[in-house]
Each structure stands twice: as C-alpha cells, then as structure tokens.
Design a protein around this motif. Structure first.
Motif, PDB file in Angstrom:
ATOM      1  N   GLY A 210      40.030  51.654  21.674  1.00 26.45           N
ATOM      2  CA  GLY A 210      39.945  50.480  20.260  1.00 26.45           C
ATOM      3  C   GLY A 210      38.185  50.257  20.303  1.00 26.45           C
ATOM      4  O   GLY A 210      37.756  51.416  20.474  1.00 26.45           O
ATOM      5  N   ARG A 216      43.654  51.380  25.836  1.00 21.15           N
ATOM      6  CA  ARG A 216      44.731  50.391  25.036  1.00 21.15           C
ATOM      7  C   ARG A 216      45.943  51.378  25.222  1.00 21.15           C
ATOM      8  O   ARG A 216      46.445  52.194  25.435  1.00 21.15           O
ATOM      9  CB  ARG A 216      44.667  50.285  24.363  1.00 21.15           C
ATOM     10  CG  ARG A 216      43.363  49.247  23.086  1.00 21.15           C
ATOM     11  CD  ARG A 216      43.590  48.252  23.781  1.00 21.15           C
ATOM     12  NE  ARG A 216      42.512  47.619  23.037  1.00 21.15           N
ATOM     13  CZ  ARG A 216      40.849  47.624  23.797  1.00 21.15           C
ATOM     14  NH1 ARG A 216      40.255  48.351  24.488  1.00 21.15           N
ATOM     15  NH2 ARG A 216      39.463  47.014  22.934  1.00 21.15           N
ATOM     16  N   ARG A 231      45.497  46.496  28.911  1.00 26.08           N
ATOM     17  CA  ARG A 231      44.115  46.628  27.686  1.00 26.08           C
ATOM     18  C   ARG A 231      42.789  46.763  28.863  1.00 26.08           C
ATOM     19  O   ARG A 231      42.912  45.491  29.635  1.00 26.08           O
ATOM     20  CB  ARG A 231      43.686  45.351  27.117  1.00 26.08           C
ATOM     21  CG  ARG A 231      42.172  45.166  26.155  1.00 26.08           C
ATOM     22  CD  ARG A 231      41.911  44.357  24.999  1.00 26.08           C
ATOM     23  NE  ARG A 231      42.180  43.128  26.208  1.00 26.08           N
ATOM     24  CZ  ARG A 231      40.756  42.389  26.170  1.00 26.08           C
ATOM     25  NH1 ARG A 231      39.995  43.145  25.908  1.00 26.08           N
ATOM     26  NH2 ARG A 231      41.169  41.266  27.358  1.00 26.08           N
ATOM     27  N   PHE A 264      44.547  45.421  16.977  1.00 20.35           N
ATOM     28  CA  PHE A 264      45.749  45.311  18.351  1.00 20.35           C
ATOM     29  C   PHE A 264      46.790  46.477  17.841  1.00 20.35           C
ATOM     30  O   PHE A 264      47.009  46.956  17.013  1.00 20.35           O
ATOM     31  CB  PHE A 264      46.228  43.423  17.477  1.00 20.35           C
ATOM     32  CG  PHE A 264      45.294  42.624  17.553  1.00 20.35           C
ATOM     33  CD1 PHE A 264      44.242  42.728  17.864  1.00 20.35           C
ATOM     34  CD2 PHE A 264      45.485  40.980  16.996  1.00 20.35           C
ATOM     35  CE1 PHE A 264      43.169  41.434  18.536  1.00 20.35           C
ATOM     36  CE2 PHE A 264      44.489  40.368  16.495  1.00 20.35           C
ATOM     37  CZ  PHE A 264      43.745  40.301  17.628  1.00 20.35           C
ATOM     38  N   ALA A 285      44.528  40.589  21.135  1.00 20.23           N
ATOM     39  CA  ALA A 285      44.674  41.736  22.032  1.00 20.23           C
ATOM     40  C   ALA A 285      45.055  42.446  23.166  1.00 20.23           C
ATOM     41  O   ALA A 285      45.225  43.564  23.484  1.00 20.23           O
ATOM     42  CB  ALA A 285      42.304  41.627  22.666  1.00 20.23           C
TER      43      ALA A 285
END
Length: 296
Positions: A210, A216, A231, A264, A285
């Motif tokens: 990210g 991610r 995440r 995202f 997120a």
C-alpha cells in the motif's frame, strides 16, 4: 496453451504475457500490439527439454521482459532475460539447480536493475531468495530465507521502498500464511511473521504494498473454502486486519491482487463450487465492504 500464465504491462502500456505451451512443453511469450491483444507477436522463449510449469513475469528497466520459470525436465529454476521487445533474442540462465527447485517463483527488479527472485526449494522444503548481480542472473547470491518445516509454496515477491524483498508464502507444515520482510539486499537478515494461522490458510497468495509501504495480501482459507484478505498495519505484518472477502461455497483459489488508484484492493479468484472466475472490488482499506461479481 496458456497454463501458468503471468502478465505485466510494457512501457507502451500494452500487455506482455508469459505462459506454457503444453503441446511442445515450451515457455512462450506474447507481446500484445494493441490494447485488446487481438494482434500480438508470439515467441518461443525456451524449447529445450520439458519446460512445463510455473512462469512469472516482470519488466526490466529496459522495458523488456524478465521471466522466472521452472524447467520440469531438469527440476531447475531458470531465468530469461529478454533483450528485445518480443523476446526473440534473450539470455537463458539456470539460476538454481540444487535437486528439485523453482516450482514456485516470483521475480522483481531491484534498484540496481538486476533481478530478485523468491522461490521454493522443494527438495529442502525451504524458501530461497536469489539476488542477481548481473542482468542475466548468471552471477547471483542465493540465500535460504526460511528452513523450518516445509515452507515456500505459492510464493509472491515485491520490493519495498528500501529495495529489499517482501514475500508471502504458504507454510505447509503448520498450515499458515507467512510474511517475510528482508532487512538487507540478500535477505540473509529478515523478520518472519505468521500472518494467519486459523486452520489451514495461505495457499494461492498474492502480495502488493500500500501507499503506507505495508503489505496487502489475498489468499485462500482451505479449512473453510473462503477468500481472505490481510491488511498489514506495520512493516512486518505482526499487526494486521484480516477479513473474509467471499465465503459462500468454495471460493478463493488462484488469487491475484492489485491496488486501485483509491488504494483499495482488487482481487480476481476462482469459484470452485461453480467453476467461475470472480472479481472483488474492495471499497474500504480492510475490504470489509466490497462488491463481488462473477466475471466468466
């Protein structure tokens, strides 16, 4: 044709694809010459012996392809450095030939312009990392990253802003999803984290970083037949938020992850129960809100 395919975009923003041609047991490469790839140039990259498994493609700083792949006939990890756009000229190198090695691999290009390859050493059941020290990877430094148990299947690799590797892979012995942050160029020093250990989880992993530089990860929960997403909230992924993205029936194999301009996740994956290709667009997120659709 088309097993074990991998895609990247060239400097012209048109697709490049590596894949296996099972008819000849060859590694092939496509350079699309329009947006839809309805016109393309096809090249046989390696036809020596039995090349019949995993390919993974990235683009070099010269705009030409770099492919790590498994030579099934010799049980070796190989690397193709394309030296033109169509890969009709290239340099092929055996990166590692220690017993059976390379059945899962992922390449990236380091800040020096040379390859980095994370891969599975099947005979030793280890995660290995190669830092190429020239363009063809004929010279390299190879490191055993993790050797405890059987680890390294379904491996993926990205490089952090420090130029050092970040890897996700499956720990078969414990049924866990693992994450490694290399703390030097050769990954001889690193931090290894079990990201998810709830049941049997971590196959078919795909990794992106990210804007915060943290991981991610999309992956398959084999115990429940679900698609999951993690995440990471710190650089080692020792803190994270884990979300089940899709759970009806058996879904989540063969995941592939990219991040949108909104930061995202977008995830493509296989719905085994219905034999369908599915797509999830995360709308926050953690992917706790999302839209899932059947694509094909």
């Amino acid at each position: 044709v088309g097993d074990y395919n991998s895609i990247a975009l060239g400097p012209d923003n048109l697709a490049r694809i590596s894949y296996i041609d099972n008819n000849g047991d060859d590694l092939k490469f496509v350079r699309c010459t329009n947006d839809d790839c309805s016109s393309a140039v096809l090249t046989i990259v390696d036809a020596a012996g039995y090349v019949n498994e995993v390919t993974s493609l990235t683009m070099g700083t010269d705009g030409f392809g770099r492919i790590s792949y498994y030579h099934d006939g010799d049980d070796d990890l190989k690397f193709a450095q394309c030296t033109n756009a169509d890969c009709s000229s290239r340099v092929l190198t055996i990166v590692d030939s220690a017993s059976n090695v390379g059945d899962f691999s992922a390449p990236a290009i380091g800040p020096d312009g040379f390859g980095r390859i994370a891969y599975w050493y099947e005979s030793g059941s280890n995660v290995r990392f190669a830092r190429c020290t020239n363009a063809s990877c004929s010279s390299k430094v190879i490191t055993n990253v993790e050797t405890a148990g059987n680890v390294g299947e379904y491996i993926d690799l990205v490089l952090g802003s420090d130029g050092f590797g970040r890897m996700t892979y499956y720990d078969t012995t414990n049924g866990d999803l693992k994450f490694t942050r290399c703390t030097n160029a050769d990954c001889s020093t690193k931090v290894i984290t079990a990201v998810d250990s709830a049941g049997t989880v971590g196959q078919y992993t795909s990794l992106a970083l990210g804007s915060d530089g943290f991981g991610r990860i999309s992956y398959y929960d084999s115990s429940n037949g679900n698609l999951k997403f993690a995440r990471c909230t710190n650089e080692d992924c020792s803190s994270r938020v884990i979300t089940t993205v899709d759970s009806p029936d058996t879904v989540g194999q063969y995941t592939s992850l990219a991040l949108g301009s909104d930061g995202f996740a977008r995830i493509s994956y296989y719905d085994s129960s219905h034999g369908d290709l599915k797509f999830a667009r995360c709308t926050n997120a953690d992917c706790t809100t999302r839209t899932t659709n059947t694509v094909d």
